[in-house]
Design a protein around this motif. Structure first.
Motif, PDB file in Angstrom:
ATOM      1  N   SER A 173       0.804  -1.229   0.000  1.00  0.00           N
ATOM      2  CA  SER A 173       0.000   0.000   0.000  1.00  0.00           C
ATOM      3  C   SER A 173       0.832   1.271   0.000  1.00  0.00           C
ATOM      4  O   SER A 173       0.358   2.335   0.414  1.00  0.00           O
ATOM      5  CB  SER A 173      -0.972   0.024   1.202  1.00  0.00           C
ATOM      6  N   GLN A 174       2.091   1.185  -0.500  1.00  0.00           N
ATOM      7  CA  GLN A 174       2.935   2.381  -0.551  1.00  0.00           C
ATOM      8  C   GLN A 174       2.365   3.461  -1.462  1.00  0.00           C
ATOM      9  O   GLN A 174       2.724   4.630  -1.350  1.00  0.00           O
ATOM     10  CB  GLN A 174       4.348   2.035  -1.039  1.00  0.00           C
ATOM     11  N   ASN A 175       1.497   3.069  -2.384  1.00  0.00           N
ATOM     12  CA  ASN A 175       0.924   4.027  -3.330  1.00  0.00           C
ATOM     13  C   ASN A 175      -0.347   4.698  -2.790  1.00  0.00           C
ATOM     14  O   ASN A 175      -1.028   5.411  -3.520  1.00  0.00           O
ATOM     15  CB  ASN A 175       0.619   3.329  -4.658  1.00  0.00           C
ATOM     16  N   ARG A 176      -0.660   4.459  -1.511  1.00  0.00           N
ATOM     17  CA  ARG A 176      -1.844   5.056  -0.904  1.00  0.00           C
ATOM     18  C   ARG A 176      -1.465   6.293  -0.090  1.00  0.00           C
ATOM     19  O   ARG A 176      -0.313   6.433   0.367  1.00  0.00           O
ATOM     20  CB  ARG A 176      -2.535   4.043   0.017  1.00  0.00           C
ATOM     21  N   GLU A 177      -2.450   7.157   0.126  1.00  0.00           N
ATOM     22  CA  GLU A 177      -2.230   8.313   0.980  1.00  0.00           C
ATOM     23  C   GLU A 177      -1.970   7.828   2.409  1.00  0.00           C
ATOM     24  O   GLU A 177      -2.300   6.696   2.761  1.00  0.00           O
ATOM     25  CB  GLU A 177      -3.430   9.258   0.937  1.00  0.00           C
ATOM     26  N   LYS A 178      -1.400   8.705   3.234  1.00  0.00           N
ATOM     27  CA  LYS A 178      -0.972   8.314   4.579  1.00  0.00           C
ATOM     28  C   LYS A 178      -2.110   7.715   5.393  1.00  0.00           C
ATOM     29  O   LYS A 178      -1.935   6.694   6.069  1.00  0.00           O
ATOM     30  CB  LYS A 178      -0.381   9.520   5.306  1.00  0.00           C
ATOM     31  N   ILE A 179      -3.289   8.333   5.325  1.00  0.00           N
ATOM     32  CA  ILE A 179      -4.414   7.854   6.141  1.00  0.00           C
ATOM     33  C   ILE A 179      -4.839   6.451   5.700  1.00  0.00           C
ATOM     34  O   ILE A 179      -5.191   5.607   6.528  1.00  0.00           O
ATOM     35  CB  ILE A 179      -5.608   8.843   6.066  1.00  0.00           C
ATOM     36  N   GLY A 180      -4.783   6.178   4.396  1.00  0.00           N
ATOM     37  CA  GLY A 180      -5.134   4.852   3.890  1.00  0.00           C
ATOM     38  C   GLY A 180      -4.082   3.823   4.244  1.00  0.00           C
ATOM     39  O   GLY A 180      -4.402   2.687   4.628  1.00  0.00           O
ATOM     40  N   VAL A 184      -4.693   0.405   6.574  1.00  0.00           N
ATOM     41  CA  VAL A 184      -4.380  -0.954   6.135  1.00  0.00           C
ATOM     42  C   VAL A 184      -3.380  -1.597   7.093  1.00  0.00           C
ATOM     43  O   VAL A 184      -3.512  -2.772   7.460  1.00  0.00           O
ATOM     44  CB  VAL A 184      -3.833  -0.953   4.693  1.00  0.00           C
ATOM     45  N   MET A 185      -2.388  -0.844   7.508  1.00  0.00           N
ATOM     46  CA  MET A 185      -1.389  -1.362   8.447  1.00  0.00           C
ATOM     47  C   MET A 185      -2.050  -1.803   9.752  1.00  0.00           C
ATOM     48  O   MET A 185      -1.751  -2.876  10.293  1.00  0.00           O
ATOM     49  CB  MET A 185      -0.337  -0.285   8.730  1.00  0.00           C
ATOM     50  N   ASP A 186      -2.964  -0.982  10.257  1.00  0.00           N
ATOM     51  CA  ASP A 186      -3.671  -1.321  11.501  1.00  0.00           C
ATOM     52  C   ASP A 186      -4.531  -2.575  11.303  1.00  0.00           C
ATOM     53  O   ASP A 186      -4.668  -3.394  12.222  1.00  0.00           O
ATOM     54  CB  ASP A 186      -4.535  -0.159  11.964  1.00  0.00           C
ATOM     55  N   GLN A 198       4.478  -5.648  10.511  1.00  0.00           N
ATOM     56  CA  GLN A 198       5.811  -5.179  10.883  1.00  0.00           C
ATOM     57  C   GLN A 198       6.544  -4.575   9.693  1.00  0.00           C
ATOM     58  O   GLN A 198       7.251  -3.564   9.828  1.00  0.00           O
ATOM     59  CB  GLN A 198       6.625  -6.338  11.482  1.00  0.00           C
ATOM     60  N   SER A 199       6.379  -5.194   8.514  1.00  0.00           N
ATOM     61  CA  SER A 199       7.027  -4.647   7.320  1.00  0.00           C
ATOM     62  C   SER A 199       6.474  -3.269   6.985  1.00  0.00           C
ATOM     63  O   SER A 199       7.220  -2.368   6.571  1.00  0.00           O
ATOM     64  CB  SER A 199       6.836  -5.592   6.133  1.00  0.00           C
ATOM     65  N   MET A 200       5.168  -3.093   7.155  1.00  0.00           N
ATOM     66  CA  MET A 200       4.560  -1.790   6.884  1.00  0.00           C
ATOM     67  C   MET A 200       5.032  -0.746   7.886  1.00  0.00           C
ATOM     68  O   MET A 200       5.262   0.419   7.531  1.00  0.00           O
ATOM     69  CB  MET A 200       3.036  -1.900   6.894  1.00  0.00           C
ATOM     70  N   LYS A 201       5.219  -1.138   9.129  1.00  0.00           N
ATOM     71  CA  LYS A 201       5.713  -0.214  10.138  1.00  0.00           C
ATOM     72  C   LYS A 201       7.134   0.227   9.818  1.00  0.00           C
ATOM     73  O   LYS A 201       7.496   1.400  10.010  1.00  0.00           O
ATOM     74  CB  LYS A 201       5.654  -0.850  11.530  1.00  0.00           C
ATOM     75  N   LYS A 202       7.954  -0.712   9.321  1.00  0.00           N
ATOM     76  CA  LYS A 202       9.324  -0.366   8.941  1.00  0.00           C
ATOM     77  C   LYS A 202       9.340   0.642   7.805  1.00  0.00           C
ATOM     78  O   LYS A 202      10.109   1.609   7.814  1.00  0.00           O
ATOM     79  CB  LYS A 202      10.081  -1.626   8.521  1.00  0.00           C
ATOM     80  N   LEU A 203       8.466   0.428   6.825  1.00  0.00           N
ATOM     81  CA  LEU A 203       8.387   1.355   5.704  1.00  0.00           C
ATOM     82  C   LEU A 203       7.915   2.739   6.170  1.00  0.00           C
ATOM     83  O   LEU A 203       8.426   3.770   5.745  1.00  0.00           O
ATOM     84  CB  LEU A 203       7.427   0.825   4.645  1.00  0.00           C
TER      85      LEU A 203
END
Length: 205
Positions: A173-180, A184-186, A198-203
């Motif tokens: 979801s790197q191509n999504r706005e911050k709120i999106g 998704v991460m949550d 965890q990978s999304m948190k690292k990014l």
């Protein structure tokens, strides 16, 4: 592999972590008139993958030493619903997608029939995974009778894969706005998809 720039994974430590956490690889080798496809756990050491197959598996007879092959490691993946995005209620401009992490290794495959090579392959794999599962109570090869282990070793073929090219993709979801992205991460954490979370948190960090 289709690899948009924003999904390309270049962090070698992250890539090594994915292979270590998801060691069951899909091996695809070209046989000329078709493909040989198999699945087995591998361990990554320097520029090589090390593992073993059953002697009864015909691939060590149908494939030539040094043949070109690809090893695919599939890490975590999940469906992503448009309903997860907070902005969905505002404009409804979201569609379903799929998030995942995957590693492709291109190179040359070799078969090892020597006893030392086979014992080394089993030892490396056993040491890694037993420590993870059983800690200080890890099973060791010497725990079994020597004759029994010898028979088992005779029933396998070592494999060694020389890595020539590496590709890794983290579609998170790197191509999504911050709120999106945060939503998704949550959701990953809520669904206990901890690898993806965890990978999304690292990014993000």
């Amino acid at each position: 592999m289709y690899l948009p720039k924003h999904f390309k994974q270049t962090d070698i430590e992250e890539i090594k972590g994915l292979v270590a956490c998801f060691p069951l690889a899909t091996c695809v080798a070209n046989m000329g008139d078709g493909f040989e496809v198999n699945h087995f756990p591998m361990i990554w050491r320097d520029d090589q993958l090390i593992g073993h197959i059953a002697f009864a598996n015909p691939m060590h007879k149908t494939l030539q030493n040094g043949c070109k092959a690809v090893f695919v490691f599939n890490a975590g993946d999940t469906y992503v619903s448009p309903n997860w995005y907070p902005t969905k209620a505002q404009h409804h401009q979201h569609v379903p997608t799929w998030n995942y992490q995957v590693v492709h290794m291109h190179g040359e495959l070799f078969f090892k029939h020597g006893e030392k090579d086979k014992i080394a392959a089993v030892g490396l794999l056993t040491q890694l995974h037993e420590k993870r599962v059983n800690g200080d109570k890890a099973w060791k090869m010497r725990d079994a009778p020597r004759d029994y282990i010898k028979t088992k070793i005779e029933g396998i073929v070592g494999i060694e894969f020389h890595i020539k090219r590496l590709e890794a993709k983290s579609k998170l979801s790197q191509n999504r706005e911050k709120i999106g992205y945060t939503a998704v991460m949550d959701k990953m954490e809520e669904m206990q998809l901890m690898g993806l979370s965890q990978s999304m948190k690292k990014l993000r960090d």
